[in-house]
Design an enzyme around this catalytic site. Structure first.
Site, PDB file in Angstrom:
ATOM      1  N   CYS A 185       0.823  -1.197   0.000  1.00 25.36           N
ATOM      2  CA  CYS A 185       0.000   0.000   0.000  1.00 25.36           C
ATOM      3  C   CYS A 185       0.869   1.264   0.000  1.00 25.36           C
ATOM      4  O   CYS A 185       1.588   1.524  -0.952  1.00 25.36           O
ATOM      5  CB  CYS A 185      -0.965  -0.053   1.180  1.00 25.36           C
ATOM      6  SG  CYS A 185      -2.283   1.175   1.157  1.00 25.36           S
ATOM      7  N   HIS A 186       0.857   2.044   1.074  1.00 28.34           N
ATOM      8  CA  HIS A 186       1.705   3.227   1.193  1.00 28.34           C
ATOM      9  C   HIS A 186       3.068   2.901   1.821  1.00 28.34           C
ATOM     10  O   HIS A 186       3.921   3.778   1.935  1.00 28.34           O
ATOM     11  CB  HIS A 186       1.007   4.308   2.032  1.00 28.34           C
ATOM     12  CG  HIS A 186      -0.140   4.963   1.336  1.00 28.34           C
ATOM     13  ND1 HIS A 186      -1.368   4.337   1.194  1.00 28.34           N
ATOM     14  CD2 HIS A 186      -0.269   6.170   0.742  1.00 28.34           C
ATOM     15  CE1 HIS A 186      -2.199   5.137   0.543  1.00 28.34           C
ATOM     16  NE2 HIS A 186      -1.562   6.257   0.265  1.00 28.34           N
ATOM     17  N   GLY A 187       3.288   1.643   2.234  1.00 27.30           N
ATOM     18  CA  GLY A 187       4.556   1.224   2.826  1.00 27.30           C
ATOM     19  C   GLY A 187       5.778   1.547   1.964  1.00 27.30           C
ATOM     20  O   GLY A 187       6.838   1.871   2.497  1.00 27.30           O
ATOM     21  N   TRP A 191       6.566   4.154   0.558  1.00 27.13           N
ATOM     22  CA  TRP A 191       7.090   5.500   0.833  1.00 27.13           C
ATOM     23  C   TRP A 191       8.387   5.418   1.637  1.00 27.13           C
ATOM     24  O   TRP A 191       9.317   6.186   1.404  1.00 27.13           O
ATOM     25  CB  TRP A 191       6.077   6.306   1.642  1.00 27.13           C
ATOM     26  CG  TRP A 191       5.244   7.273   0.858  1.00 27.13           C
ATOM     27  CD1 TRP A 191       5.498   7.798  -0.372  1.00 27.13           C
ATOM     28  CD2 TRP A 191       4.021   7.864   1.302  1.00 27.13           C
ATOM     29  NE1 TRP A 191       4.496   8.661  -0.721  1.00 27.13           N
ATOM     30  CE2 TRP A 191       3.578   8.727   0.283  1.00 27.13           C
ATOM     31  CE3 TRP A 191       3.266   7.746   2.461  1.00 27.13           C
ATOM     32  CZ2 TRP A 191       2.419   9.478   0.382  1.00 27.13           C
ATOM     33  CZ3 TRP A 191       2.099   8.485   2.556  1.00 27.13           C
ATOM     34  CH2 TRP A 191       1.680   9.341   1.530  1.00 27.13           C
TER      35      TRP A 191
END
Length: 188
Positions: A112-114, A116
């Site tokens: 997911c946003h991991g 980043w």
């Protein structure tokens, strides 16, 4: 998921606002495969999950980030959620912790946003990756090739887009982590 992760110790780096399913489900799958998982966080005590649109359950922090050493772990999981990785990528200790896994060639799984935090650690350049769609420009600007698929494996990195991709993410993370002998076996 027949691979055994017996004797592997996996860090799950998270902070408040982690997407609940993206921490709990991979952790459960890794534990069932024989790994020992430890939640590492800049906070101590507990961190609170996010369950789609509202606060979810809390998870106990096993090791404070200030006391954690990447050398003590065989692999790393980076759950998503928006708040969690946004906080982590702004924390120099969290970024250094993630970077140490890549520097040592250890496997990392981010969903997911991991990614980043992968990007902030300087480990996205030249990689084929997926993520929540809103990160595609960030990843491309960091030199990654972004793809829209449920799971992507590039060397020692597994990435996925969203909670719906968890079965594929868990399968590929376990497959990748199983290729790495536990730290104590390598030292013997």
């Amino acid at each position: 998921m027949a691979q055994s992760l017996e004797n592997l110790v996996v860090a799950v780096l998270a902070d408040d606002g982690f997407e609940q399913s993206e921490l709990l489900e991979p952790r459960r799958a890794l534990d069932q495969a024989g790994a020992t998982t430890q939640v590492v966080s800049p906070k101590t005590g507990e961190i609170r999950g996010w369950n789609h649109t509202d606060w979810g359950q809390s998870v106990r922090v096993d090791v404070a980030l200030a006391d954690a050493r990447a050398a003590d772990y065989d692999a790393l999981v980076l759950p998503g959620g928006v708040m969690n990785p946004d906080k982590l990528r702004m924390d120099p200790k969290a970024v250094a912790f993630v970077k140490a896994f890549f520097d040592a060639g250890k496997p990392v799984a981010a969903i997911c946003h991991g990614p980043w935090t992968v990007l902030e650690a300087g480990a996205a350049r030249g990689r084929r990756m997926t993520s929540w769609p809103s990160l595609q420009t960030d990843l491309r600007n960091a030199g990654a090739q972004w793809v829209d698929q449920e799971v992507c494996v590039d060397g020692n990195l597994v990435t996925s887009r969203k909670p719906d991709d968890l079965p594929a993410f868990n399968r590929e993370a376990i497959r990748l982590f199983a290729q790495r002998p536990p730290a104590h076996a390598r030292a013997a």
